[in-house]
Design a protein around this motif. Structure first.
Motif, PDB file in Angstrom:
ATOM      1  N   LEU A  64     -10.113   6.437   2.900  1.00 55.46           N
ATOM      2  CA  LEU A  64     -10.169   5.102   2.409  1.00 55.46           C
ATOM      3  C   LEU A  64      -8.694   4.478   2.641  1.00 55.46           C
ATOM      4  O   LEU A  64      -8.663   3.581   2.263  1.00 55.46           O
ATOM      5  N   GLY A  65      -8.190   5.698   2.644  1.00 50.37           N
ATOM      6  CA  GLY A  65      -6.644   5.424   3.027  1.00 50.37           C
ATOM      7  C   GLY A  65      -6.261   4.454   0.926  1.00 50.37           C
ATOM      8  O   GLY A  65      -6.457   4.826   0.450  1.00 50.37           O
ATOM      9  N   ASP A  66      -4.787   3.796   1.921  1.00 49.83           N
ATOM     10  CA  ASP A  66      -3.953   2.795   0.283  1.00 49.83           C
ATOM     11  C   ASP A  66      -4.724   1.873   0.238  1.00 49.83           C
ATOM     12  O   ASP A  66      -4.506   0.925   0.728  1.00 49.83           O
ATOM     13  N   PRO A  67      -4.656   1.068  -1.316  1.00 49.11           N
ATOM     14  CA  PRO A  67      -3.638   2.382  -2.329  1.00 49.11           C
ATOM     15  C   PRO A  67      -5.566   3.019  -2.161  1.00 49.11           C
ATOM     16  O   PRO A  67      -6.117   2.564  -2.608  1.00 49.11           O
ATOM     17  N   PRO A  68      -4.659   3.749  -3.380  1.00 49.81           N
ATOM     18  CA  PRO A  68      -6.554   5.094  -3.799  1.00 49.81           C
ATOM     19  C   PRO A  68      -7.362   4.081  -5.090  1.00 49.81           C
ATOM     20  O   PRO A  68      -7.230   3.519  -5.528  1.00 49.81           O
ATOM     21  N   VAL A  69      -8.523   4.338  -4.798  1.00 50.90           N
ATOM     22  CA  VAL A  69      -9.850   3.757  -5.258  1.00 50.90           C
ATOM     23  C   VAL A  69      -9.995   4.738  -6.054  1.00 50.90           C
ATOM     24  O   VAL A  69     -11.146   4.376  -7.413  1.00 50.90           O
ATOM     25  N   ILE A  70     -10.916   6.535  -5.715  1.00 50.27           N
ATOM     26  CA  ILE A  70     -11.063   6.527  -6.209  1.00 50.27           C
ATOM     27  C   ILE A  70     -10.360   7.545  -7.017  1.00 50.27           C
ATOM     28  O   ILE A  70      -8.928   8.505  -7.035  1.00 50.27           O
ATOM     29  N   GLU A  71     -10.618   7.864  -8.623  1.00 51.44           N
ATOM     30  CA  GLU A  71      -9.496   8.204  -9.211  1.00 51.44           C
ATOM     31  C   GLU A  71     -10.407   9.373  -9.865  1.00 51.44           C
ATOM     32  O   GLU A  71     -11.558   9.555 -10.474  1.00 51.44           O
TER      33      GLU A  71
END
Length: 220
Positions: free
Chosen positions: A201-208
């Motif tokens: 998915l790369g940056d910025p992170p989306v999965i917390e």
């Protein structure tokens, strides 16, 4: 999507199971009606692909029990008979769809996916969160217009998260929905697959990651 395949002809049963797994589904395979009821008692399935003529407990009785229990699991009944009477009987017992043998595997997949959509609350054709979009029917996902090359498990994890934006989904639930009964509940399969998904998915992170909770995509 979690699917139970119940078919006493082992070669066909394994073939269906492997094919559905290749389509990104979590699949358990059993060869008789007794084992089917045991699995249904402990696991929530979206769809059961059910041969009608089974040893142990007949497929008709499995249909009756699911219908009597008002279960949300959908039933795709398979049978060697293609008569109108047989189809009417099967649907009357509580089956949601009916597919005579022999059948084209692509049609089986399409029918399973259609039934799974009826087993769950209706979702939009495309799941999206921010710049991420996923099309479950076409099995494609994008970020900012860039197609993501995801493995079946990575795709399934992302689909689960996008189907419930803002909600925390535990690793245990993800293991149950994306893998199958053969998965080790103490394994780190979810963690390792999630790591690979995040990298793609790369940056910025989306999965917390929610400590002692699970994983979440999007704001609560």
């Amino acid at each position: 999507m979690r699917v139970l395949v119940v078919e006493d002809f082992e070669v066909l049963a394994r073939s269906i199971g492997n094919g559905l797994r290749h389509e990104g589904m979590a699949v358990d395979v059993v060869l008789d009606g007794t084992a089917a009821l045991e699995h249904l008692a402990v696991t929530r399935y979206d769809v059961v692909v059910l041969d009608r003529d089974l040893p142990g407990v007949h497929g008709d009785e499995i249909c009756r029990q699911l219908a009597h229990g008002r279960c949300e699991t959908r039933v795709l009944m398979l049978t060697a008979s293609d008569t109108i009477e047989d189809r009417v009987d099967g649907l009357g017992l509580g089956a949601d769809d009916y597919l005579p043998k022999p059948f084209a595997f692509a049609e089986l997949v399409a029918r399973v996916r259609a039934l799974a959509r009826r087993a769950s609350p209706a979702l939009p054709p495309t799941l999206a969160c921010g710049d991420i979009a996923l099309d479950p029917a076409r099995r494609v996902a994008f970020r900012s217009g860039r197609r993501l090359e995801l493995s079946p498990k990575e795709f399934a994890l992302l689909e689960c998260l996008l189907a419930a934006p803002g909600l925390v989904i535990s690793a245990e639930e993800l293991l149950e929905r994306v893998w199958d009964a053969a998965a080790d509940p103490f394994s780190s399969a979810v963690k390792h697959t999630m790591h690979r998904l995040r990298a793609k998915l790369g940056d910025p992170p989306v999965i917390e990651t929610i400590r002692e909770g699970g994983y979440r995509i999007g704001s609560s």
